[in-house]
Scaffold this active site. Structure first.
Site, mmCIF file in Angstrom:
data_model
loop_
_atom_site.group_PDB
_atom_site.id
_atom_site.type_symbol
_atom_site.label_atom_id
_atom_site.label_comp_id
_atom_site.label_asym_id
_atom_site.label_seq_id
_atom_site.Cartn_x
_atom_site.Cartn_y
_atom_site.Cartn_z
ATOM 1 N N GLY A 1 0.227 -5.018 1.153
ATOM 2 C CA GLY A 1 -0.980 -5.145 0.344
ATOM 3 C C GLY A 1 -0.754 -5.872 -0.960
ATOM 4 N N ALA B 1 0.849 -1.184 0.000
ATOM 5 C CA ALA B 1 0.000 0.000 0.000
ATOM 6 C C ALA B 1 0.893 1.246 0.000
ATOM 7 C CB ALA B 1 -0.917 -0.006 1.215
ATOM 8 N N GLU C 1 3.798 -5.371 7.440
ATOM 9 C CA GLU C 1 3.089 -4.228 8.025
ATOM 10 C C GLU C 1 3.563 -3.879 9.429
ATOM 11 O OE1 GLU C 1 0.247 -5.861 4.901
ATOM 12 O OE2 GLU C 1 1.665 -6.675 6.360
ATOM 13 N N GLU D 1 -1.005 -9.413 -0.144
ATOM 14 C CA GLU D 1 -2.407 -9.730 0.131
ATOM 15 C C GLU D 1 -3.218 -9.888 -1.153
ATOM 16 O OE1 GLU D 1 -3.598 -7.838 4.329
ATOM 17 O OE2 GLU D 1 -2.586 -6.420 3.013
#
Length: 258
Positions: free
Chosen positions: A111, A66, A134, A114
């Site tokens: 992300g 992200a 993270e 993910e």
């Protein structure tokens, strides 16, 4: 095509390729990218794509995660909205009515990892590195990593990756069942094309039903999952592909699926 410069959709021979195109930011996922992915996934479904390939532009990253610059000053309500957007994209990949292949070349952190977890199959180049990183930022995976990763690699490996931010190179990721195969960098694009073409040539209704049934194994109790399988299995009888596949077997010839 998605209305953004950061995501492209190309469809050829029933294969839709979604490319995140922010190579200068290692394809980091900001709101524009996530919304572009939402649009691209919807357009691929509308085009009846029989396989989707998700990849990143450039040769350094699949998706490095992200967008930290965007996230840094988010309020809790803003973070909730961002989390929901990421979850929506991941779920759209997971429930897409055809196989989705993550073509992981370079970094797939946070992300990015993910989104790869939400795909059906993950193929890594020998240069790939994957991780749920993270906690290095003082947060936790927020787009499904805490749920999908343990189901894929087991509890101990997932906890080590999430708690410690451990990164796995391509071979270690394959050993952990995080990716299904590792391909030399120079052969990577050809392998992705071959796999996507092979998947797209399979009987579409059957593969879609198989995907729904396998997904149910992760989401339903055994008795409910078995009921889902029975329903999907029975519903394929009378379709062209079922009739053709069985006739071709009995006639000792190659089937011609729709």
């Amino acid at each position: 095509m998605p209305d953004t410069d950061t995501v492209s959709l190309d469809t050829e021979d029933d294969v839709a390729t979604l490319t995140v195109s922010r190579p200068e930011r290692l394809n980091a996922l900001n709101v524009e990218v996530l919304e572009g992915l939402q649009t691209g996934i919807a357009e691929a479904e509308a085009a009846d794509a029989r396989t989707v390939v998700l990849r990143g532009a450039g040769d350094e990253a699949f998706v490095a995660g992200a967008d930290i610059g965007y996230m840094q000053d988010l309020t809790t309500p803003e973070a909730q909205a961002y989390a929901e957007l990421g979850h929506d994209v991941a779920r759209s990949l997971e429930t897409f009515p055809a196989p989705v292949v993550a073509a992981v070349d370079g970094y797939a952190f946070g992300g990015g990892c993910e989104l790869a977890l939400a795909c059906d199959l993950r193929v890594a180049s020998e240069d790939a590195v994957l991780g749920q990183t993270e906690t290095d930022l003082g947060i936790v995976p927020g787009w499904g990593g805490t749920q999908r990763l343990p189901r894929l690699v087991g509890d101990e490996t997932a906890r080590r990756m999430i708690f410690l931010g451990e990164r796995l190179d391509a071979e270690a990721a394959a050993d952990a069942d995080l990716v299904g195969e590792v391909v030399a960098a120079e052969a990577f694009d050809d392998r992705i094309d071959d796999l996507a073409g092979e998947l797209a040539a399979r009987p579409g209704f059957a593969v879609a039903a198989a995907k729904e049934a396998v997904n149910a194994a992760h989401e339903e109790p055994l008795t409910a999952g078995l009921a889902t399988e029975r329903r999907l299995w029975s519903g394929l009888f009378g379709t062209h592909d079922q009739r053709e596949g069985m006739a071709a077997f009995l006639e000792n010839r190659e089937p011609e699926f729709q």
